[in-house]
Motif scaffolding. Structure first.
Motif, PDB file in Angstrom:
ATOM      1  N   GLY A 110       0.798  -1.227   0.000  1.00 49.97           N
ATOM      2  CA  GLY A 110       0.000   0.000   0.000  1.00 49.97           C
ATOM      3  C   GLY A 110       0.827   1.272   0.000  1.00 49.97           C
ATOM      4  N   GLU A 111       2.081   1.170   0.410  1.00 54.62           N
ATOM      5  CA  GLU A 111       2.940   2.360   0.401  1.00 54.62           C
ATOM      6  C   GLU A 111       3.311   2.734  -1.027  1.00 54.62           C
ATOM      7  OE1 GLU A 111       6.157   3.097   3.380  1.00 54.62           O
ATOM      8  OE2 GLU A 111       5.798   0.969   3.823  1.00 54.62           O
ATOM      9  N   VAL A 112       3.545   4.012  -1.226  1.00 52.29           N
ATOM     10  CA  VAL A 112       4.069   4.530  -2.489  1.00 52.29           C
ATOM     11  C   VAL A 112       5.410   5.173  -2.172  1.00 52.29           C
ATOM     12  CG1 VAL A 112       3.710   6.175  -4.370  1.00 52.29           C
ATOM     13  CG2 VAL A 112       1.760   4.899  -3.439  1.00 52.29           C
ATOM     14  N   VAL A 113       6.454   4.677  -2.813  1.00 51.25           N
ATOM     15  CA  VAL A 113       7.811   5.177  -2.578  1.00 51.25           C
ATOM     16  C   VAL A 113       8.529   5.335  -3.909  1.00 51.25           C
ATOM     17  CG1 VAL A 113       8.063   4.230  -0.248  1.00 51.25           C
ATOM     18  CG2 VAL A 113       8.706   2.846  -2.189  1.00 51.25           C
ATOM     19  N   SER A 114       9.532   6.175  -3.935  1.00 48.46           N
ATOM     20  CA  SER A 114      10.309   6.360  -5.165  1.00 48.46           C
ATOM     21  C   SER A 114      11.266   5.181  -5.345  1.00 48.46           C
ATOM     22  CB  SER A 114      11.102   7.660  -5.097  1.00 48.46           C
ATOM     23  OG  SER A 114      12.169   7.538  -4.177  1.00 48.46           O
ATOM     24  N   TRP A 115      11.628   4.943  -6.587  1.00 42.47           N
ATOM     25  CA  TRP A 115      12.611   3.899  -6.859  1.00 42.47           C
ATOM     26  C   TRP A 115      13.932   4.233  -6.162  1.00 42.47           C
ATOM     27  CZ3 TRP A 115      13.017  -0.897  -7.704  1.00 42.47           C
ATOM     28  CH2 TRP A 115      14.255  -1.450  -8.066  1.00 42.47           C
ATOM     29  N   GLY A 116      14.305   5.492  -6.113  1.00 44.80           N
ATOM     30  CA  GLY A 116      15.532   5.895  -5.428  1.00 44.80           C
ATOM     31  C   GLY A 116      15.518   5.512  -3.958  1.00 44.80           C
ATOM     32  N   GLU A 117      14.380   5.668  -3.305  1.00 48.03           N
ATOM     33  CA  GLU A 117      14.256   5.271  -1.897  1.00 48.03           C
ATOM     34  C   GLU A 117      14.401   3.756  -1.768  1.00 48.03           C
ATOM     35  OE1 GLU A 117      13.591   5.158   2.234  1.00 48.03           O
ATOM     36  OE2 GLU A 117      14.220   6.786   0.921  1.00 48.03           O
ATOM     37  N   ILE A 118      13.827   3.020  -2.696  1.00 46.58           N
ATOM     38  CA  ILE A 118      13.957   1.559  -2.669  1.00 46.58           C
ATOM     39  C   ILE A 118      15.421   1.168  -2.834  1.00 46.58           C
ATOM     40  CG2 ILE A 118      13.403  -0.561  -3.935  1.00 46.58           C
ATOM     41  CD1 ILE A 118      10.591   0.768  -4.445  1.00 46.58           C
ATOM     42  N   GLU A 119      16.114   1.794  -3.771  1.00 46.29           N
ATOM     43  CA  GLU A 119      17.538   1.493  -3.958  1.00 46.29           C
ATOM     44  C   GLU A 119      18.339   1.786  -2.685  1.00 46.29           C
ATOM     45  OE1 GLU A 119      18.834   3.655  -7.465  1.00 46.29           O
ATOM     46  OE2 GLU A 119      18.693   1.817  -8.642  1.00 46.29           O
ATOM     47  N   THR A 120      18.044   2.896  -2.036  1.00 42.89           N
ATOM     48  CA  THR A 120      18.750   3.244  -0.803  1.00 42.89           C
ATOM     49  C   THR A 120      18.506   2.189   0.264  1.00 42.89           C
ATOM     50  OG1 THR A 120      18.666   5.607  -1.286  1.00 42.89           O
ATOM     51  CG2 THR A 120      18.951   4.981   1.031  1.00 42.89           C
ATOM     52  N   ARG A 121      17.257   1.778   0.409  1.00 46.18           N
ATOM     53  CA  ARG A 121      16.945   0.753   1.414  1.00 46.18           C
ATOM     54  C   ARG A 121      17.625  -0.568   1.094  1.00 46.18           C
ATOM     55  NH1 ARG A 121      11.628   1.579   4.489  1.00 46.18           N
ATOM     56  NH2 ARG A 121      11.285   3.813   4.304  1.00 46.18           N
ATOM     57  N   ILE A 122      17.647  -0.932  -0.182  1.00 47.46           N
ATOM     58  CA  ILE A 122      18.337  -2.163  -0.579  1.00 47.46           C
ATOM     59  C   ILE A 122      19.815  -2.057  -0.221  1.00 47.46           C
ATOM     60  CG2 ILE A 122      19.115  -3.516  -2.574  1.00 47.46           C
ATOM     61  CD1 ILE A 122      16.291  -2.928  -3.805  1.00 47.46           C
ATOM     62  N   ALA A 123      20.426  -0.931  -0.543  1.00 48.35           N
ATOM     63  CA  ALA A 123      21.859  -0.749  -0.304  1.00 48.35           C
ATOM     64  C   ALA A 123      22.243  -0.947   1.157  1.00 48.35           C
ATOM     65  CB  ALA A 123      22.298   0.634  -0.780  1.00 48.35           C
ATOM     66  N   TYR A 124      21.340  -0.581   2.061  1.00 52.90           N
ATOM     67  CA  TYR A 124      21.665  -0.641   3.482  1.00 52.90           C
ATOM     68  C   TYR A 124      21.084  -1.837   4.223  1.00 52.90           C
ATOM     69  CZ  TYR A 124      23.705   3.943   2.974  1.00 52.90           C
ATOM     70  OH  TYR A 124      24.503   4.978   2.578  1.00 52.90           O
ATOM     71  N   THR A 125      20.221  -2.611   3.585  1.00 58.76           N
ATOM     72  CA  THR A 125      19.569  -3.697   4.332  1.00 58.76           C
ATOM     73  C   THR A 125      19.675  -5.075   3.694  1.00 58.76           C
ATOM     74  OG1 THR A 125      17.415  -3.311   3.295  1.00 58.76           O
ATOM     75  CG2 THR A 125      17.863  -2.124   5.342  1.00 58.76           C
ATOM     76  N   ILE A 126      20.083  -5.144   2.442  1.00 52.13           N
ATOM     77  CA  ILE A 126      20.157  -6.445   1.761  1.00 52.13           C
ATOM     78  C   ILE A 126      21.564  -6.644   1.234  1.00 52.13           C
ATOM     79  CG2 ILE A 126      19.315  -7.797  -0.214  1.00 52.13           C
ATOM     80  CD1 ILE A 126      16.584  -6.595   0.250  1.00 52.13           C
ATOM     81  N   TRP A 127      22.067  -7.852   1.399  1.00 52.19           N
ATOM     82  CA  TRP A 127      23.406  -8.219   0.942  1.00 52.19           C
ATOM     83  C   TRP A 127      23.278  -9.248  -0.174  1.00 52.19           C
ATOM     84  CZ3 TRP A 127      26.299  -4.702   2.868  1.00 52.19           C
ATOM     85  CH2 TRP A 127      25.961  -4.143   4.099  1.00 52.19           C
ATOM     86  N   PRO A 128      24.241  -9.302  -1.067  1.00 51.96           N
ATOM     87  CA  PRO A 128      24.181 -10.321  -2.121  1.00 51.96           C
ATOM     88  C   PRO A 128      23.969 -11.730  -1.565  1.00 51.96           C
ATOM     89  CG  PRO A 128      25.902  -8.736  -2.640  1.00 51.96           C
ATOM     90  CD  PRO A 128      25.406  -8.403  -1.250  1.00 51.96           C
ATOM     91  N   SER A 129      24.569 -12.014  -0.428  1.00 48.39           N
ATOM     92  CA  SER A 129      24.439 -13.353   0.174  1.00 48.39           C
ATOM     93  C   SER A 129      23.031 -13.645   0.693  1.00 48.39           C
ATOM     94  CB  SER A 129      25.452 -13.514   1.308  1.00 48.39           C
ATOM     95  OG  SER A 129      25.238 -12.521   2.302  1.00 48.39           O
ATOM     96  N   ASP A 130      22.174 -12.630   0.794  1.00 49.59           N
ATOM     97  CA  ASP A 130      20.780 -12.833   1.216  1.00 49.59           C
ATOM     98  C   ASP A 130      19.916 -13.420   0.102  1.00 49.59           C
ATOM     99  OD1 ASP A 130      21.117 -11.731   3.792  1.00 49.59           O
ATOM    100  OD2 ASP A 130      20.687  -9.700   3.052  1.00 49.59           O
ATOM    101  N   VAL A 131      20.278 -13.150  -1.134  1.00 51.76           N
ATOM    102  CA  VAL A 131      19.419 -13.510  -2.267  1.00 51.76           C
ATOM    103  C   VAL A 131      19.091 -14.998  -2.302  1.00 51.76           C
ATOM    104  CG1 VAL A 131      19.201 -13.522  -4.783  1.00 51.76           C
ATOM    105  CG2 VAL A 131      20.063 -11.480  -3.603  1.00 51.76           C
ATOM    106  N   PRO A 132      20.053 -15.923  -2.153  1.00 47.47           N
ATOM    107  CA  PRO A 132      19.684 -17.339  -2.212  1.00 47.47           C
ATOM    108  C   PRO A 132      18.678 -17.767  -1.140  1.00 47.47           C
ATOM    109  CG  PRO A 132      22.033 -17.096  -2.540  1.00 47.47           C
ATOM    110  CD  PRO A 132      21.509 -15.738  -2.121  1.00 47.47           C
TER     111      PRO A 132
END
Length: 140
Positions: free
Chosen positions: A85-107
């Motif tokens: 339900g939230e509306v956020v910019s793609w830039g905000e999503i990228e920022t959150r990804i950069a600080y909360t998800i690591w490549p090793s999380d993907v698998p």
């Protein structure tokens, strides 16, 4: 504005021009290009099928409502601190990804994904962490 489910936020990072059908690839490439060109593009977070699922081919087994996929969406949104339900910019999503998800999380997030073996999503997360943005994909 685009409507996206949780796990497609990571799929976009790994997108390299492959997909389930020509129509799906065209939709994904158009969305990917729009986000790459304009990080202020707004994304409405949805539960279940989204703008990309709308182009999933009718002649393939649909996985858009499978519980494993729905759980993947929820886990990724929770990690990013976002809600349906939230509306956020793609830039905000990228920022959150950069600080909360690591490549090793993907698998672990995407253990049942048929695209996991390509390794492109892990590379995409690393690109975001390095400030490189989405991988360039040719629209021709």
């Amino acid at each position: 504005m685009y409507r996206l489910r949780g796990h497609h936020l990571l799929c976009l990072l790994g997108y390299r021009g492959m997909g389930y059908s020509d129509e799906f690839v065209k939709q994904m490439t158009n969305l990917h290009s729009a986000l790459r060109e304009n990080s202020s593009t707004e994304i409405e977070l949805v539960e279940g099928p989204d703008d990309l699922c709308a182009k999933f081919p009718d002649d393939k087994p649909c996985h858009c409502l499978e519980q494993t996929v729905m759980k993947r969406d929820a886990v990724i949104l929770e990690r990013l601190g976002l809600q349906v339900g939230e509306v956020v910019s793609w830039g905000e999503i990228e920022t959150r990804i950069a600080y909360t998800i690591w490549p090793s999380d993907v698998p672990s997030f995407c253990a049942t994904c048929p695209w996991l073996s390509y390794g492109v999503c892990e590379e995409g997360v690393a690109r975001i962490q390095n400030g490189q943005g989405l991988y360039p994909v040719s629209t021709s």
